[in-house]
Design an enzyme around this catalytic site. Structure first.
Site, PDB file in Angstrom:
ATOM      1  CD  GLU A   1      -5.291   6.189   1.591  1.00 26.95           C
ATOM      2  OE1 GLU A   1      -5.431   5.006   1.991  1.00 26.95           O
ATOM      3  OE2 GLU A   1      -4.249   6.826   1.763  1.00 26.95           O
TER       4      GLU A   1
ATOM      5  CG  HIS B   1       0.255   6.180  -0.808  1.00 20.00           C
ATOM      6  ND1 HIS B   1      -0.872   6.762  -1.353  1.00 20.00           N
ATOM      7  CD2 HIS B   1      -0.141   5.639   0.379  1.00 20.00           C
ATOM      8  CE1 HIS B   1      -1.911   6.589  -0.530  1.00 20.00           C
ATOM      9  NE2 HIS B   1      -1.486   5.904   0.515  1.00 20.00           N
TER      10      HIS B   1
ATOM     11  CG  HIS C   1      -1.738   1.215   1.420  1.00 20.20           C
ATOM     12  ND1 HIS C   1      -3.084   1.275   1.100  1.00 20.20           N
ATOM     13  CD2 HIS C   1      -1.423   2.452   1.886  1.00 20.20           C
ATOM     14  CE1 HIS C   1      -3.550   2.480   1.369  1.00 20.20           C
ATOM     15  NE2 HIS C   1      -2.552   3.219   1.846  1.00 20.20           N
ATOM     16  CD  GLU C   2       1.700   3.742   3.635  1.00 21.90           C
ATOM     17  OE1 GLU C   2       1.996   4.782   3.011  1.00 21.90           O
ATOM     18  OE2 GLU C   2       0.649   3.638   4.297  1.00 21.90           O
TER      19      GLU C   2
ATOM     20  CG  HIS D   1      -8.256   7.028   4.995  1.00 18.81           C
ATOM     21  ND1 HIS D   1      -7.745   8.293   5.234  1.00 18.81           N
ATOM     22  CD2 HIS D   1      -7.189   6.226   4.761  1.00 18.81           C
ATOM     23  CE1 HIS D   1      -6.426   8.246   5.162  1.00 18.81           C
ATOM     24  NE2 HIS D   1      -6.061   7.014   4.864  1.00 18.81           N
TER      25      HIS D   1
ATOM     26  CE1 TYR E   1      -4.365  10.122   0.348  1.00 18.30           C
ATOM     27  CE2 TYR E   1      -4.387  11.650   2.195  1.00 18.30           C
ATOM     28  CZ  TYR E   1      -4.479  10.366   1.708  1.00 18.30           C
ATOM     29  OH  TYR E   1      -4.682   9.314   2.570  1.00 18.30           O
TER      30      TYR E   1
ATOM     31  CG  ASP F   1     -14.019  15.909   9.693  1.00 17.70           C
ATOM     32  OD1 ASP F   1     -13.489  17.021   9.870  1.00 17.70           O
ATOM     33  OD2 ASP F   1     -15.001  15.511  10.346  1.00 17.70           O
TER      34      ASP F   1
END
Length: 437
Positions: A186, A166, A162-163, A264, A177, A258
């Site tokens: 994401e 990015h 996942h990272e 997410h 983002y 938010d």
């Protein structure tokens, strides 16, 4: 490029404010404070962004340790060809990065995250009891977890995938983002993280569990994983952490300020579309739908591409395979309600009374925390007024959201400004600490 934190801020906030275990609550609050202090200046996301400090030309990747501190990249522990270190976090990071690079190279023909052979630098043992993992624009960083809610962030291999994904997104579409493009950012990381996991397990799309971060929660948490691509919103349901907030359809799209516009939460929609497309196409997800999603990501789409725009790009890429596959991909997006209409923007914050407020959101887990005070009798008033006298809200640099990093929304007398954690000034950091406790 912003720092991409794995745990969403709304989850860390619940741990910090509601967990009955004092140690877990302390670690959650500590992680929030650490993430707020990560203000190291990073180059603007672009193919020319500099490599991580300490990177060596010609070495595909390396694993370092911060020794529970914050200096990056830290001490080199293991590089290609070195034997296993015996440190689980080091060896898990080594295996995960190596497998991630193999996925992008052998399946998608990509030479590292920048397609130019850049060294991938990974650092483990970041800070003490740190509940997160992130890509900071130049390198990967992993915490060990608090030992109550979260375990090692190197343990689930899809966290590594996942990272690193990015980083791939940063050097390709560079999806902004925020809002739908942020949710796509994401989702793309979840897609390739899941493809990595399935490839290592030798599973077909029908055999896979489609869980993201399985094993990141310790037994104290009632949950299977952090997210479910097959059933967004069902990964966990815990008395302390609450229920997984992800949505699976545009019918439930969350309009919010938010978490960078719900990146997410709303990422469950394209996640579900990928799951539907992968299972409809059949076979190995990384060879079927995965190649289509990678082709869409690298097709020249704009940084602010929304769900409908990305859906079109995937259908076009699928058309190069066959008309039947293109129709399967189109049907997957239609099933989650993406048929060409972009999501609406979040409503503006109304002007308030003589008060100061802050909302902190984002992070890998998308946890939200808020605090405010009315200036006057509150004992914090003198310190807050002193800080406000030094803070120039209008003079702050424009906000550029970064994947998985926290975002602060400050409101003073109805005037609102959004600041990424990487851009917090010492005064803003202190103001946030006071208001958030």
């Amino acid at each position: 490029m912003t720092r991409c934190l794995f745990i969403p801020p709304y989850l860390l906030e619940k741990i910090a404010t509601s967990h009955p275990d004092p140690g877990a609550s302390r670690c959650g609050a500590q992680t929030l404070r650490i993430d707020a202090s990560l203000r190291v200046a990073r180059a603007t996301a672009s193919p020319g962004a500099r490599p991580a400090a300490g990177a060596t030309a010609g070495r595909p990747f390396s694993v370092h340790t911060a020794r529970h501190g914050t200096d990056l990249p830290g001490d080199l522990v293991r590089a290609p060809g070195d034997p296993a270190s015996g440190d689980p976090a080091v060896d898990e990071a080594y295996a995960g990065v190596e497998a991630s690079l193999a996925l992008f190279s052998e399946v998608f023909g990509r030479d590292s995250y920048d397609d130019r052979g850049a060294e991938v630098v990974a650092t483990v043992h970041y800070e003490q009891d740190y509940d997160n993992a992130f890509w900071d624009g130049t390198q990967l960083v992993f915490g060990d977890g608090d030992g109550t809610v979260f375990g090692r962030f190197t343990k689930p291999v899809d966290v590594l995938g996942h990272e690193l994904s990015h980083a791939v997104t940063q050097f390709t579409a560079d999806l902004t983002y925020e809002g739908q493009s942020g949710a796509l950012n994401e989702s793309v990381s979840d897609v390739f993280g899941s493809c990595l996991k399935q490839r290592l397990l030798g599973q077909t799309a029908d055999e896979a569990d489609w869980l993201i971060g399985e094993g990141i929660f310790l037994p104290s948490v009632q949950g299977r994983a952090l997210r479910s691509m097959a059933e967004p919103g069902t990964a966990y349901d815990d008395p302390v952490l609450g229920k997984d907030p992800q949505v699976a359809s545009m019918d439930d799209y969350v309009d919010t300020q938010d978490d960078n516009g719900g990146v997410h939460t709303n990422s469950g929609i394209p996640n579900k579309a990928f799951h539907l497309a992968a299972t409809a196409i059949g076979g190995k997800a990384w060879e079927g739908a995965g190649r289509i999603w990678y082709a869409a990501l690298t097709s020249g789409i704009a940084a602010d591409t929304d769900f409908a725009g990305f859906a079109d790009a995937t259908v076009t890429a699928a058309g190069a395979v066959s008309p039947a596959v293109a129709e399967q991909v189109r049907a997957a997006w239609t099933a989650v309600g993406v048929t060409g209409a972009a999501g609406t923007s979040a409503p503006p914050v109304p002007a308030g009374e003589r008060r100061v407020a802050v909302v902190r959101s984002g992070g890998f887990a998308g946890v939200r925390q808020a605090g405010e005070l009315t200036l006057g009798d509150d004992p914090r008033t003198p310190e807050v007024e002193s800080l406000l006298g030094r803070i120039d809200l209008q003079g702050l640099a424009p906000h550029r959201p970064q994947p998985d990093r926290f975002v602060y929304s400050f409101e003073v007398d109805g005037e609102r400004v959004v600041v990424g954690e990487q851009d917090l000034t010492p005064d803003l950091d202190q103001l946030a600490r006071i208001l958030l406790g």
